[in-house]
Design a protein around this motif. Structure first.
Motif, short mmCIF file in Angstrom:
data_model
loop_
_atom_site.label_atom_id
_atom_site.label_comp_id
_atom_site.label_asym_id
_atom_site.label_seq_id
_atom_site.Cartn_x
_atom_site.Cartn_y
_atom_site.Cartn_z
N LEU A 153 12.27 -10.35 29.81
CA LEU A 153 13.20 -9.94 30.88
C LEU A 153 13.05 -10.89 32.06
N SER A 155 12.18 -12.25 35.36
CA SER A 155 11.22 -11.80 36.38
C SER A 155 10.97 -12.95 37.35
N ARG A 211 12.43 2.97 41.93
CA ARG A 211 13.24 1.89 41.35
C ARG A 211 12.71 1.49 39.97
N ALA A 212 11.39 1.44 39.85
CA ALA A 212 10.79 1.09 38.56
C ALA A 212 11.09 2.16 37.51
N ALA A 214 13.54 4.22 37.45
CA ALA A 214 14.97 4.28 37.16
C ALA A 214 15.36 3.34 36.03
N ARG A 215 14.57 2.32 35.76
CA ARG A 215 14.87 1.37 34.69
C ARG A 215 14.33 1.83 33.34
N MET A 216 13.57 2.93 33.33
CA MET A 216 12.88 3.35 32.11
C MET A 216 13.57 4.54 31.47
N ASN A 219 11.67 7.72 31.81
CA ASN A 219 11.72 8.31 33.15
C ASN A 219 10.36 8.59 33.79
N SER A 250 7.15 -0.31 26.78
CA SER A 250 7.57 -0.23 28.18
C SER A 250 8.28 1.07 28.51
N THR A 253 12.30 0.19 28.95
CA THR A 253 12.74 -0.43 30.20
C THR A 253 13.96 -1.32 29.98
N ALA A 254 14.94 -1.19 30.83
CA ALA A 254 16.14 -2.05 30.84
C ALA A 254 16.89 -2.02 29.52
#
Length: 255
Positions: A153, A155, A211-212, A214-216, A219, A250, A253-254
Motif C-alpha cells: 500500500l 505509504s 482514522r486507522a 476506519a480503514r479496517m 473495525n 491487517s 485494511t484498505a
C-alpha cells in the motif's frame, strides 16, 4: 496434551517486545524451545524469558546488535552459546525474521545514513541470518519473515520502510522456490497497524486511531497476538502446504 511445536527449536529476532514477543510467547506455549533475539533492551528480553519459563516453557535470550558488519555470524554464535543449556546441537526448526528498523519520513527528508540503516537491519540482516541458518535448519522447517502492508500500500511517510519490506517479500518468494525440495516453507506475514510501541501515539491520539480503524474491515486496531497466531499456524504442521506467500494480517485494511 499435544503441542504443535513440541521438540522444535525456534529463533525470533526482535523478540523482546511487540509482535516478536507475542510470537515467542505463542511458540513457547506450543512447546518450542525459543531463542529471543534482541539488540538493545536486555531488561525486556530477560523479562520475556522469565515469563515464558514461569509459565512452564523453554526460552533463552540471544543478544546481537543487527545492522553492523558480521551481525549474522555473531547472532548464530550467540545463539549457540546462550542455548547450550538446552543441548540444541546447533539445530533449528523455525526462523522468524522479525527485527526491523522503522523509518517515518517522506522521500525529501530521508538521509543516506538513515536509508542504509533501514536496509541493513530490515533486509541485509535477515538475508544473511537466513543464509547462515540453512545448514542448521532441519528439512521440513519453517522460515517466516515479518513484512508490512507498507510494501503493497502506498505509504509516502514510511517510504524507506516500505522499500525494505518489499525487498523482504521478494526474498521470501525466491527462497521458497529454492528450499521447496527440502520441504522447508518460506512465507511473509504482513501486519497493518498493530498496537506496539511504534504505534503508541495512537493511545493518546483518538482522531489518529479512529482514522486507522476506519480503514479496517474488522473495525479495530490489531494486537500483537493477532499476528502471532498467524505465524504460529505457518510454523505448525497445519501450515505445511503454504509457501511463497505474503499473507495479509491487517484486519482487512484498505479493502
Amino acid at each position: 496434551m499435544f503441542q504443535a511445536l513440541e521438540n522444535k527449536v525456534a529463533l525470533v529476532t526482535g523478540g523482546s517486545h511487540g509482535i516478536g514477543r507475542a510470537i515467542a510467547e505463542r511458540f513457547a506455549r506450543d512447546g518450542a524451545v525459543v531463542g529471543i533475539g534482541y539488540g538493545h533492551d536486555a531488561d525486556s528480553a530477560t523479562n520475556v524469558v522469565e515469563q515464558i519459563r514461569k509459565a512452564g516453557g523453554s526460552a533463552f535470550a540471544v543478544h546481537t546488535e543487527l545492522g553492523l558488519p558480521g551481525d549474522a555470524a555473531r547472532l548464530w554464535a550467540a545463539f549457540d552459546a546462550a542455548g547450550r543449556e538446552y543441548a540444541l546441537d546447533g539445530r533449528i526448526d523455525v526462523l522468524v525474521n522479525n527485527a526491523a528498523k522503522g523509518s517515518f519520513a517522506y522521500l525529501a527528508d530521508v538521509t543516506e545514513e538513515s536509508f542504509d540503516q533501514v536496509m541493513a537491519i530490515s533486509v541485509k540482516a535477515p538475508f544473511f541470518i537466513t543464509q547462515q541458518a540453512l545448514p542448521r535448519l532441519r528439512d521440513g522447517g519453517r522460515i517466516i519473515n515479518i513484512s508490512s502492508l507498507s510494501a503493497t500500500l502506498a505509504s509516502p511517510y514510511a517510504i524507506a520502510y516500505g522499500v525494505a519490506k518489499g525487498a523482504l517479500d521478494a526474498f521470501t518468494l525466491s527462497l521458497a522456490q529454492d528450499l521447496g525440495s527440502r520441504g522447508i516453507t518460506v512465507n511473509s506475514v504482513a501486519p497493518g497497524v498493530i498496537r506496539t510501541r511504534n504505534n503508541a501515539h495512537l493511545d493518546q491520539d483518538e482522531q489518529a486511531a479512529a482514522r486507522a480503524v476506519a480503514r479496517m474491515a474488522l473495525n479495530r486496531l490489531g494486537e500483537p497476538e493477532d499476528v502471532a497466531d498467524v505465524v504460529a499456524f505457518l510454523a505448525s504442521r497445519d501450515g505445511r502446504w503454504v509457501t511463497g506467500q505474503v499473507i495479509d494480517a491487517s484486519g482487512g485494511t484498505a479493502l
